[in-house]
Design a protein around this motif. Structure first.
Motif, PDB file in Angstrom:
ATOM      1  N   ASN A   1      40.648  35.658  27.621  1.00 54.66           N
ATOM      2  CA  ASN A   1      41.293  36.891  27.063  1.00 54.66           C
ATOM      3  C   ASN A   1      42.484  37.564  28.274  1.00 54.66           C
ATOM      4  OD1 ASN A   1      39.827  36.899  24.750  1.00 54.66           O
ATOM      5  ND2 ASN A   1      38.468  37.734  25.676  1.00 54.66           N
ATOM      6  N   GLY A   2      42.567  36.872  29.112  1.00 53.13           N
ATOM      7  CA  GLY A   2      43.391  37.322  30.383  1.00 53.13           C
ATOM      8  C   GLY A   2      42.855  38.369  31.263  1.00 53.13           C
ATOM      9  N   GLU A   3      41.500  38.675  30.975  1.00 54.65           N
ATOM     10  CA  GLU A   3      40.965  39.932  31.950  1.00 54.65           C
ATOM     11  C   GLU A   3      40.538  39.002  33.137  1.00 54.65           C
ATOM     12  OE1 GLU A   3      38.745  42.944  30.457  1.00 54.65           O
ATOM     13  OE2 GLU A   3      38.784  42.086  28.413  1.00 54.65           O
ATOM     14  N   MET A   4      40.722  40.000  34.397  1.00 53.53           N
ATOM     15  CA  MET A   4      40.390  39.438  35.628  1.00 53.53           C
ATOM     16  C   MET A   4      38.786  39.939  35.941  1.00 53.53           C
ATOM     17  SD  MET A   4      42.430  39.939  39.155  1.00 53.53           S
ATOM     18  CE  MET A   4      41.700  39.765  40.667  1.00 53.53           C
ATOM     19  N   TYR A   5      38.315  38.942  36.532  1.00 55.59           N
ATOM     20  CA  TYR A   5      36.661  39.023  37.003  1.00 55.59           C
ATOM     21  C   TYR A   5      36.581  38.480  38.262  1.00 55.59           C
ATOM     22  CZ  TYR A   5      35.295  39.852  32.156  1.00 55.59           C
ATOM     23  OH  TYR A   5      35.197  40.619  30.980  1.00 55.59           O
ATOM     24  N   TYR A   6      35.756  39.219  38.950  1.00 56.97           N
ATOM     25  CA  TYR A   6      35.133  38.746  40.598  1.00 56.97           C
ATOM     26  C   TYR A   6      33.940  37.691  40.166  1.00 56.97           C
ATOM     27  CZ  TYR A   6      38.646  41.940  42.334  1.00 56.97           C
ATOM     28  OH  TYR A   6      39.530  42.606  42.699  1.00 56.97           O
ATOM     29  N   PHE A   7      34.078  36.447  40.656  1.00 57.11           N
ATOM     30  CA  PHE A   7      32.946  35.658  40.767  1.00 57.11           C
ATOM     31  C   PHE A   7      32.327  35.558  41.895  1.00 57.11           C
ATOM     32  CE2 PHE A   7      31.507  31.356  41.745  1.00 57.11           C
ATOM     33  CZ  PHE A   7      30.551  31.158  40.800  1.00 57.11           C
ATOM     34  N   THR A   8      31.042  35.489  41.936  1.00 57.67           N
ATOM     35  CA  THR A   8      30.026  35.298  43.331  1.00 57.67           C
ATOM     36  C   THR A   8      28.764  34.630  42.669  1.00 57.67           C
ATOM     37  OG1 THR A   8      30.948  37.391  44.172  1.00 57.67           O
ATOM     38  CG2 THR A   8      28.970  36.349  45.349  1.00 57.67           C
ATOM     39  N   ASP A   9      28.358  33.578  43.181  1.00 60.80           N
ATOM     40  CA  ASP A   9      26.666  33.112  42.958  1.00 60.80           C
ATOM     41  C   ASP A   9      26.095  33.870  44.067  1.00 60.80           C
ATOM     42  OD1 ASP A   9      28.277  31.417  45.063  1.00 60.80           O
ATOM     43  OD2 ASP A   9      26.454  30.138  45.015  1.00 60.80           O
ATOM     44  N   MET A  10      24.782  33.932  43.785  1.00 59.94           N
ATOM     45  CA  MET A  10      23.548  34.536  44.455  1.00 59.94           C
ATOM     46  C   MET A  10      22.622  33.370  44.878  1.00 59.94           C
ATOM     47  SD  MET A  10      25.032  37.652  43.981  1.00 59.94           S
ATOM     48  CE  MET A  10      23.577  39.043  44.259  1.00 59.94           C
ATOM     49  N   ALA A  11      22.225  33.855  46.135  1.00 57.58           N
ATOM     50  CA  ALA A  11      21.122  32.991  46.709  1.00 57.58           C
ATOM     51  C   ALA A  11      20.144  33.665  47.117  1.00 57.58           C
ATOM     52  CB  ALA A  11      21.775  31.983  47.775  1.00 57.58           C
TER      53      ALA A  11
END
Length: 570
Positions: free
Chosen positions: A359-369
């Motif tokens: 949809n053109g929305e910006m997100y911040y991605f982070t994987d968790m350990a």
């Protein structure tokens, strides 16, 4: 200047109290009053200069520290100049003693309040959790150029900037410009003397974030208020003067509006009472006109539509940290560590990687350990909406056993030890139903070399390629050839196909055999696992087949059922 003046004034109450004690003990004289005035003015000017340079937020802990430092420096000087001994007769001894004790006790008390506020910071995050971790679709996250590679390209183009000797490249930020995802970076002054000579910066660079062959473009747009400007033309100082009681999160970045005009954007937060800990429920975004210095303050969700990330990557990194560590309080984060999750530091900006959805929305991605060392499996990942600051945690329960981003980068790093190529910007994609890490491969100079597609639950399943398209096609082909691969085309409808075999090839792997073939007048490559159709290994040119196939958009077909006319029982 009102913010700096107010902060400086509030740094002197304790000094005034100690001064009052001194003046009560010492018989007033014109000399003692003159000494007090000299000491006060000197201290006030030095404290004001410090606040002008450091811009400490107007919070209780900061004011407490400044009051302590002012007293530590100026009170002994005051007592020395007025000739008052440090031992008093009653009642002065008790009053000064109480003030000193309060000053000493206040610091550890403030520290304890700050620790207790960690729980409040966690609860202030707008968050939700889902047990189903569904990786991204490759069509939804089109950023394929790592920021290191983009910065390297832009640095090489700096010669086009007028008076280039004055400038260096500023913060690189991904955003949409004219509906195209771009990296944008301003040119910034390299020092005070360059600022005094130039006064205004010359503009900014843009470079597409989806094409490794694209070249940067310089946009002429003079800016007076910037991150690297000095005195009252500094963006951070401009914001501080108006809103000293807010804490600025990270460095201001530029975003470009629909008319091509750049604006400096800065995320702010109001701290939890008596602490410097962020209240995620009271975020703001300051928008500064770099030409006039005009300043507007918005709630992030109400910021102008051209701003893709009112919430900065620095703030997103803080949210991940608080969300992962303090789920059961700060004591649990130190000792029991029940359900504690640690954000991996593989992100491109402050441990997070910006992406755009369909949809053109910006997100911040982070994987968790896991906080436990030597465990490379991902517990899940977070997506933080860059406009609303809402955090969604995908726990990964349905994708257990997948490696984390750190493990994906290590696989790339070990592949080219002699060249010192390294992995960058790992993002978890859904490739035909398979969780897959897509990683940029860069040389030591930050130049792009290859893409790596790594099956997240099988570290030996890796495909490298020069372009995203060819690497994706090769990866899908290898998935189709693997007889042990689970069904990977649930989102593709079955088609009935018939025709005459033109070419065929039997491929053997550790887990079994597969057959690839093409039909006459058909360029689609069909793959059938021998475990599903044992007779398929005997396919040869001229055989007539009828089959049910799932065909993807890269002309690769996975055969679910096949009938071979010449091999069927009569």
């Amino acid at each position: 200047m009102m913010g700096i003046l107010l902060t400086t004034i509030l740094s002197f109450p304790l000094f005034f109290l100690f001064s009052l004690l001194a003046m009560i003990r010492k018989k007033k004289s014109s000399k003692s009053i003159r000494n007090w005035i000299i000491i006060f003015i000197t201290g006030f000017v030095l404290c004001g200069l410090f606040n002008y340079l450091a811009l400490p937020a107007l919070t209780v802990p900061n004011l407490l520290v400044e009051n302590f430092i002012v007293c530590l420096v100026l009170v002994p000087l005051l007592y020395y100049k007025t000739g008052i001994p440090f031992s008093y007769k009653r009642p002065h001894r008790s009053i000064s003693g109480i003030l000193i004790i309060l000053l000493i006790v206040a610091l550890p008390v403030s520290l304890f309040i700050g620790l207790s506020a960690l729980d409040n910071a966690y609860h202030s995050i707008a968050k939700q959790e889902t047990g189903e971790a569904e990786p991204f679709n490759e069509d939804d996250t089109p950023i394929t150029v790592s920021p290191e590679f983009a910065r390297n390209k832009v640095q090489k183009a700096m010669s086009v900037v007028p008076n280039t000797q004055f400038y260096d490249l500023g913060k690189l930020q991904v955003q949409k410009v004219d509906n195209e995802i771009m990296y944008v970076a301003p040119v910034e002054f390299t020092g005070l003397w360059k600022y005094l000579r130039g006064k205004e910066t010359e503009g900014f660079f843009t470079i597409p974030a989806t094409d490794i062959n694209a070249q940067p473009q310089f946009v002429q747009s003079n800016m007076l208020f910037t991150n690297s400007s000095y005195f009252n033309h500094n963006v951070q100082r401009t914001i501080y003067n108006e809103y000293p009681h807010y804490v600025q999160s990270g460095e201001a970045q530029i975003e470009v509006d629909d008319d091509g005009k750049p604006w400096y954007i800065q995320t702010l937060y109001k701290p939890i009472k008596l602490t410097n800990k962020p209240d995620m429920d009271h975020l703001k975004v300051a928008v500064v006109d770099p030409v006039s210095g005009d300043l507007q303050l918005y709630n992030p969700s109400e910021a102008p539509s051209f701003i893709d990330s009112p919430v900065s990557s620095e703030m997103a990194g803080k949210q991940n940290n608080y969300f992962g560590k303090y789920v059961h309080g700060w004591l649990n984060a130190l000792f029991g560590k029940k359900d504690v999750k640690i954000p991996n530091e593989s992100g491109t900006e402050n441990t997070v990687t910006p992406i755009f959805d369909s949809n053109g929305e910006m997100y911040y991605f982070t994987d968790m350990a896991s906080p436990k060392e030597n465990i490379d499996s991902a517990l899940g990942y977070t997506l933080i909406n860059a406009r609303t600051a809402e955090l969604t945690y995908y726990s990964g329960k349905n994708n257990s056993g997948i490696m984390d981003s750190k493990g994906a980068k290590q696989i790339v790093n070990k592949e080219f030890p002699e060249k010192n190529w390294e992995g960058s910007m790992p993002i978890l994609y859904n490739i035909d139903g398979n969780p897959t890490w897509v990683v940029n491969v860069l040389d030591p100079n930050g130049l792009f070399k290859q893409y790596a597609y790594i099956k997240a639950n099988d570290s030996d399943f890796v495909v490298f390629g020069e372009t995203a398209e060819e690497t994706l096609a090769a990866y899908r082909m290898q998935l189709a050839q693997d007889p042990g691969n689970p069904e990977a085309s649930e989102d593709v409808e079955l088609e009935t196909i018939s025709g005459e075999v033109n070419r065929s090839l039997v491929t053997s792997t550790a887990s079994g055999q597969s057959v690839q073939f093409i039909l006459k007048d058909d360029t689609t490559i069909y793959t059938v696992n021998a475990s599903k159709a044992p007779l398929a290994i005997f396919l040869q040119q001229g055989d007539v087949v009828e089959m049910e196939v799932k065909i993807r958009d890269n002309d690769v077909g996975t055969v679910e059922q096949i009938s071979i006319a010449s091999l069927e029982k009569k």
